[in-house]
Design a protein around this motif. Structure first.
Motif, PDB file in Angstrom:
ATOM      1  N   ASN A   1      36.784  34.804  33.452  1.00  0.00           N
ATOM      2  CA  ASN A   1      35.731  33.829  33.717  1.00  0.00           C
ATOM      3  C   ASN A   1      36.351  32.440  33.891  1.00  0.00           C
ATOM      4  OD1 ASN A   1      35.940  32.682  30.947  1.00  0.00           O
ATOM      5  ND2 ASN A   1      35.031  34.638  30.349  1.00  0.00           N
ATOM      6  N   ASN A   2      35.554  31.526  34.361  1.00  0.00           N
ATOM      7  CA  ASN A   2      36.057  30.194  34.695  1.00  0.00           C
ATOM      8  C   ASN A   2      36.304  29.349  33.447  1.00  0.00           C
ATOM      9  OD1 ASN A   2      36.731  27.835  36.066  1.00  0.00           O
ATOM     10  ND2 ASN A   2      34.593  27.210  36.282  1.00  0.00           N
ATOM     11  N   GLN A   3      37.563  29.022  33.230  1.00  0.00           N
ATOM     12  CA  GLN A   3      37.923  28.125  32.136  1.00  0.00           C
ATOM     13  C   GLN A   3      38.785  26.972  32.656  1.00  0.00           C
ATOM     14  OE1 GLN A   3      39.236  30.140  28.515  1.00  0.00           O
ATOM     15  NE2 GLN A   3      38.080  31.980  29.071  1.00  0.00           N
ATOM     16  N   GLY A   4      38.486  26.579  33.902  1.00  0.00           N
ATOM     17  CA  GLY A   4      39.184  25.445  34.488  1.00  0.00           C
ATOM     18  C   GLY A   4      40.475  25.784  35.188  1.00  0.00           C
ATOM     19  N   GLN A   5      40.684  27.062  35.525  1.00  0.00           N
ATOM     20  CA  GLN A   5      41.904  27.458  36.229  1.00  0.00           C
ATOM     21  C   GLN A   5      41.949  26.824  37.629  1.00  0.00           C
ATOM     22  OE1 GLN A   5      39.665  29.517  34.729  1.00  0.00           O
ATOM     23  NE2 GLN A   5      40.608  31.398  33.973  1.00  0.00           N
ATOM     24  N   ASP A   6      43.118  26.862  38.237  1.00  0.00           N
ATOM     25  CA  ASP A   6      43.283  26.388  39.609  1.00  0.00           C
ATOM     26  C   ASP A   6      42.841  27.515  40.541  1.00  0.00           C
ATOM     27  OD1 ASP A   6      44.070  25.538  42.111  1.00  0.00           O
ATOM     28  OD2 ASP A   6      46.074  24.876  41.490  1.00  0.00           O
TER      29      ASP A   6
ATOM     30  N   HIS B   1      43.597  37.760  28.209  1.00  0.00           N
ATOM     31  CA  HIS B   1      44.426  36.971  27.307  1.00  0.00           C
ATOM     32  C   HIS B   1      45.184  35.849  28.022  1.00  0.00           C
ATOM     33  CE1 HIS B   1      44.282  40.983  25.009  1.00  0.00           C
ATOM     34  NE2 HIS B   1      43.380  40.163  24.501  1.00  0.00           N
ATOM     35  N   LYS B   2      45.715  36.161  29.199  1.00  0.00           N
ATOM     36  CA  LYS B   2      46.433  35.121  29.940  1.00  0.00           C
ATOM     37  C   LYS B   2      45.507  34.323  30.852  1.00  0.00           C
ATOM     38  CE  LYS B   2      50.767  37.699  29.748  1.00  0.00           C
ATOM     39  NZ  LYS B   2      51.832  38.401  30.511  1.00  0.00           N
ATOM     40  N   LYS B   3      44.270  34.820  31.012  1.00  0.00           N
ATOM     41  CA  LYS B   3      43.224  34.113  31.771  1.00  0.00           C
ATOM     42  C   LYS B   3      43.607  33.901  33.225  1.00  0.00           C
ATOM     43  CE  LYS B   3      41.027  33.791  27.868  1.00  0.00           C
ATOM     44  NZ  LYS B   3      39.941  34.732  27.566  1.00  0.00           N
ATOM     45  N   GLU B   4      44.267  34.914  33.797  1.00  0.00           N
ATOM     46  CA  GLU B   4      44.620  34.856  35.206  1.00  0.00           C
ATOM     47  C   GLU B   4      44.667  36.276  35.761  1.00  0.00           C
ATOM     48  OE1 GLU B   4      48.442  32.993  35.093  1.00  0.00           O
ATOM     49  OE2 GLU B   4      49.507  34.858  34.655  1.00  0.00           O
ATOM     50  N   PRO B   5      44.434  36.454  37.069  1.00  0.00           N
ATOM     51  CA  PRO B   5      44.519  37.796  37.646  1.00  0.00           C
ATOM     52  C   PRO B   5      45.947  38.312  37.636  1.00  0.00           C
ATOM     53  CG  PRO B   5      43.332  36.274  39.103  1.00  0.00           C
ATOM     54  CD  PRO B   5      44.005  35.450  38.051  1.00  0.00           C
ATOM     55  N   TYR B   6      46.092  39.622  37.580  1.00  0.00           N
ATOM     56  CA  TYR B   6      47.399  40.265  37.608  1.00  0.00           C
ATOM     57  C   TYR B   6      47.899  40.336  39.058  1.00  0.00           C
ATOM     58  CZ  TYR B   6      50.903  43.880  36.517  1.00  0.00           C
ATOM     59  OH  TYR B   6      52.063  44.588  36.353  1.00  0.00           O
ATOM     60  N   ARG B   7      49.208  40.285  39.234  1.00  0.00           N
ATOM     61  CA  ARG B   7      49.780  40.282  40.585  1.00  0.00           C
ATOM     62  C   ARG B   7      49.542  41.609  41.311  1.00  0.00           C
ATOM     63  NH1 ARG B   7      54.091  43.443  39.768  1.00  0.00           N
ATOM     64  NH2 ARG B   7      55.087  43.413  37.710  1.00  0.00           N
ATOM     65  N   ASP B   8      49.329  42.694  40.560  1.00  0.00           N
ATOM     66  CA  ASP B   8      49.023  44.001  41.160  1.00  0.00           C
ATOM     67  C   ASP B   8      47.626  44.416  40.688  1.00  0.00           C
ATOM     68  OD1 ASP B   8      49.123  46.550  42.333  1.00  0.00           O
ATOM     69  OD2 ASP B   8      49.990  47.424  40.511  1.00  0.00           O
ATOM     70  N   PRO B   9      46.581  43.831  41.269  1.00  0.00           N
ATOM     71  CA  PRO B   9      45.229  44.084  40.761  1.00  0.00           C
ATOM     72  C   PRO B   9      44.673  45.426  41.220  1.00  0.00           C
ATOM     73  CG  PRO B   9      45.105  42.696  42.694  1.00  0.00           C
ATOM     74  CD  PRO B   9      46.581  42.921  42.425  1.00  0.00           C
ATOM     75  N   THR B  10      43.764  45.962  40.443  1.00  0.00           N
ATOM     76  CA  THR B  10      42.954  47.079  40.907  1.00  0.00           C
ATOM     77  C   THR B  10      41.927  46.529  41.885  1.00  0.00           C
ATOM     78  OG1 THR B  10      43.246  48.359  38.883  1.00  0.00           O
ATOM     79  CG2 THR B  10      41.277  48.831  40.200  1.00  0.00           C
ATOM     80  N   VAL B  11      41.837  47.138  43.062  1.00  0.00           N
ATOM     81  CA  VAL B  11      40.964  46.637  44.125  1.00  0.00           C
ATOM     82  C   VAL B  11      39.793  47.595  44.317  1.00  0.00           C
ATOM     83  CG1 VAL B  11      40.808  45.964  46.558  1.00  0.00           C
ATOM     84  CG2 VAL B  11      42.932  45.543  45.274  1.00  0.00           C
ATOM     85  N   TYR B  12      38.589  47.044  44.254  1.00  0.00           N
ATOM     86  CA  TYR B  12      37.376  47.815  44.531  1.00  0.00           C
ATOM     87  C   TYR B  12      36.869  47.433  45.911  1.00  0.00           C
ATOM     88  CZ  TYR B  12      32.372  48.923  44.482  1.00  0.00           C
ATOM     89  OH  TYR B  12      31.115  49.360  44.812  1.00  0.00           O
ATOM     90  N   ILE B  13      36.603  48.431  46.755  1.00  0.00           N
ATOM     91  CA  ILE B  13      36.074  48.179  48.094  1.00  0.00           C
ATOM     92  C   ILE B  13      34.761  48.941  48.251  1.00  0.00           C
ATOM     93  CG2 ILE B  13      36.513  48.264  50.573  1.00  0.00           C
ATOM     94  CD1 ILE B  13      39.508  48.458  49.952  1.00  0.00           C
ATOM     95  N   ASN B  14      33.692  48.193  48.465  1.00  0.00           N
ATOM     96  CA  ASN B  14      32.371  48.780  48.696  1.00  0.00           C
ATOM     97  C   ASN B  14      32.043  48.616  50.181  1.00  0.00           C
ATOM     98  OD1 ASN B  14      29.119  47.738  48.650  1.00  0.00           O
ATOM     99  ND2 ASN B  14      29.610  49.757  47.853  1.00  0.00           N
ATOM    100  N   ILE B  15      31.686  49.728  50.841  1.00  0.00           N
ATOM    101  CA  ILE B  15      31.457  49.698  52.292  1.00  0.00           C
ATOM    102  C   ILE B  15      30.103  50.338  52.584  1.00  0.00           C
ATOM    103  CG2 ILE B  15      32.414  50.236  54.569  1.00  0.00           C
ATOM    104  CD1 ILE B  15      35.116  50.758  53.158  1.00  0.00           C
ATOM    105  N   THR B  16      29.061  49.528  52.648  1.00  0.00           N
ATOM    106  CA  THR B  16      27.723  50.088  52.853  1.00  0.00           C
ATOM    107  C   THR B  16      27.539  50.631  54.263  1.00  0.00           C
ATOM    108  OG1 THR B  16      26.791  47.921  53.429  1.00  0.00           O
ATOM    109  CG2 THR B  16      26.707  48.571  51.119  1.00  0.00           C
ATOM    110  N   SER B  17      28.357  50.193  55.219  1.00  0.00           N
ATOM    111  CA  SER B  17      28.208  50.692  56.588  1.00  0.00           C
ATOM    112  C   SER B  17      28.538  52.176  56.700  1.00  0.00           C
ATOM    113  CB  SER B  17      29.085  49.885  57.553  1.00  0.00           C
ATOM    114  OG  SER B  17      30.453  49.963  57.214  1.00  0.00           O
ATOM    115  N   THR B  18      29.160  52.760  55.671  1.00  0.00           N
ATOM    116  CA  THR B  18      29.409  54.203  55.684  1.00  0.00           C
ATOM    117  C   THR B  18      28.097  54.979  55.577  1.00  0.00           C
ATOM    118  OG1 THR B  18      29.765  54.177  53.276  1.00  0.00           O
ATOM    119  CG2 THR B  18      31.717  54.021  54.686  1.00  0.00           C
ATOM    120  N   TYR B  19      27.088  54.381  54.961  1.00  0.00           N
ATOM    121  CA  TYR B  19      25.771  55.008  54.833  1.00  0.00           C
ATOM    122  C   TYR B  19      24.700  54.272  55.629  1.00  0.00           C
ATOM    123  CZ  TYR B  19      27.120  58.402  51.301  1.00  0.00           C
ATOM    124  OH  TYR B  19      27.691  59.466  50.657  1.00  0.00           O
ATOM    125  N   LYS B  20      24.954  53.036  55.967  1.00  0.00           N
ATOM    126  CA  LYS B  20      23.995  52.212  56.701  1.00  0.00           C
ATOM    127  C   LYS B  20      24.747  51.557  57.867  1.00  0.00           C
ATOM    128  CE  LYS B  20      20.552  48.561  55.764  1.00  0.00           C
ATOM    129  NZ  LYS B  20      21.044  47.539  56.707  1.00  0.00           N
TER     130      LYS B  20
END
Length: 487
Positions: free
Chosen positions: A379-384, A341-360
């Protein structure tokens, strides 16, 4: 003489379509604007680190296996994978953690021990997820929703009688709040809305179908990394005689007498008996189909969320992290309000970390890790975006430091960045949306483009922007649905 099929785009659905059409006896040529195959399912290599650039979760491996079987090959001779014992590690700011074990009994016990949530609530939730899958998958995932035969099929008739139990009339969040007592577990199961770029507070609870794939069936990892899905299928297509043309940007799909007859590249006309579009549907109509009738209602639908990804080479090993890791926001509702709705990331985002070196392990130097660090963004709507990237980077680092009790920035030896603008440039995804049109209403499944054109004969569509949707399994199924229409 065999008929000729022209495929625009070598995303995973385009490659799968090429394999299926070659098996049917077509002469197949694929035209790709980039100089590599795979679309989003590509890789990045830098200074001894390798990163899977795009999709990082592998489910329903049988969709890949089916392509090798169709070609008369043994999958294990060309592509190998393993089942993950733990689907994901979850972390919260208050120190709570959950290991989402593949064993449902272990998962249920873990949740009861760590979150004081009755184990039976988890088992019951996953049984409901199985129920949704068994009643909707044959209809929504394996058949065209744009053919009358689908709706009159006996499987569809069975589903009509179960509509009240399939989550169509409530949101994912509403269903999960009824299912679980602990808000953390509600948040964990709400997360599955992000698997197709949706908002759990708006998308229908039918998306609770997704946990079935990850837990009841399983999450997997290709032994050579996610990019090996692309490479193994690309080689299979080549072995079947498919010709790939890289650095070839299609200018126009040629239509005569309401029939697709070929494509134009650099002013040159290439004739074909049918044309398959694997390019994002919205951008395809705006560019290579701009002379044709426009499906305005579909083109104007809101788009899914996008991603901001930092590919970090980390000069330390964190044993508490696994292949998939989630560091949750303290205010999920506010986070999704910002994204959609506000078209911007939240200051406290949920962070996903994928680390393939744990298996490879060879994906990173010794005693190092390769972090694919992602947050959901609009999505991109011309934000800075330069400002957004700088702020998001700081917020991600602060969150990682708080939860892992570390100082991560001095450990970052390598950094590459992917944002909605570059996603759109590299993959032709409209507005950099990862999954095409949004799924934030109960009719979203019906608001995806068909796998064929109703106006132009011999023009077909596959990929994440058309039916049945985004993500590796659905893209592969889009190729299957589409090619089954072709004699």
């Amino acid at each position: 003489m065999s008929q000729k099929a022209l495929i625009i785009g070598s995303g995973i659905a385009g490659i799968a379509s090429a394999i299926r059409l070659a098996v049917k006896g077509f002469q197949v040529e694929v035209f790709e604007a980039n100089d590599y195959p795979g679309g989003k399912l590509s890789q990045i290599e830098k200074d001894g680190y390798r990163f899977d650039a795009g999709p990082s979760l592998f489910t329903l491996p049988e969709q890949v296996e089916e392509l090798f079987k169709l070609a008369g090959r043994k999958t294990e001779d060309h592509f190998q994978y393993l089942k993950l014992p733990v689907a994901c590690h979850y972390f919260w700011e208050d120190g709570k953690t959950i290991k989402a074990y593949a064993d449902i009994d272990k998962l249920s016990e873990e949740v009861e021990r760590e979150l004081d949530e009755p184990a039976d609530n988890v088992r019951d939730s996953l049984e409901k997820s199985r129920f949704i899958y068994e009643h909707l998958a044959p209809l929504f995932m394996h058949k065209s929703l744009h053919k009358l035969s689908t709706w009159t099929h006996p499987e569809a008739m069975k589903s009509y009688l179960k509509m009240g139990k399939l989550g169509i009339f409530q949101t994912m969040d509403e269903a999960n709040k009824r299912q679980f007592d602990n808000p953390k577990l509600v948040q964990l199961f709400n997360r599955y809305a992000t698997y197709n770029g949706s908002n759990p507070y708006e998308t229908p609870a039918t998306l609770n179908i997704i946990p079935h794939l990850e837990f009841n069936i399983g999450a997997f990892f290709p032994k050579k990394g996610m990019h090996d899905i692309t490479l193994s299928l690309y080689k299979l297509a080549q072995d079947l005689g498919v010709k790939f043309n890289f650095g070839q940007k299609v200018e126009e799909i040629l239509v005569e007498n309401k029939k697709a007859v070929g494509i134009k590249i650099n002013g040159e006309i290439i004739h074909g008996d049918l044309v398959v579009n694997n390019m994002d549907m919205v951008n395809a109509y705006k560019t290579i189909l701009k002379k044709q009738k426009q499906p305005k209602r579909l083109l104007n639908q809101p788009k899914s969320s996008s991603a901001l990804i930092f590919y970090w080479g980390i000069e330390r090993v964190f044993p508490e992290l696994d292949l998939h890791n989630i560091l949750f926001s303290d205010n999920y509702l506010e986070e999704f309000d910002h994204i959609f709705h506000k078209k911007e990331p939240y200051r406290d985002p949920t962070v996903y970390i994928n680390i393939t070196s744990t298996y490879k392990p060879d994906d990173a130097p010794k005693d190092c890790m390769n972090w694919f660090t992602m947050i959901n963004v609009p999505n991109n709507q011309g934000q800075d975006w330069e400002k957004i990237i700088n702020e998001a980077r700081k917020n991600i680092i602060h969150k990682v430091n708080r939860i892992l009790k570390t100082d991560i920035e001095p450990l970052i030896a390598v950094e590459e960045i992917l944002d909605p603008r570059t996603i759109e440039i590299k993959t032709s995804s409209a507005q950099g949306a990862l999954y095409g049109n949004s799924s934030n209403n109960k009719f979203s499944a019906f608001l995806r483009h068909a796998n064929f054109s109703s106006d132009i004969k011999d023009l077909y569509f596959c990929g994440g922007s058309v039916h049945p949707g985004g993500g590796i399994p659905l893209c592969l199924l889009s190729a299957k649905i589409m090619t089954e229409m072709i004699d």
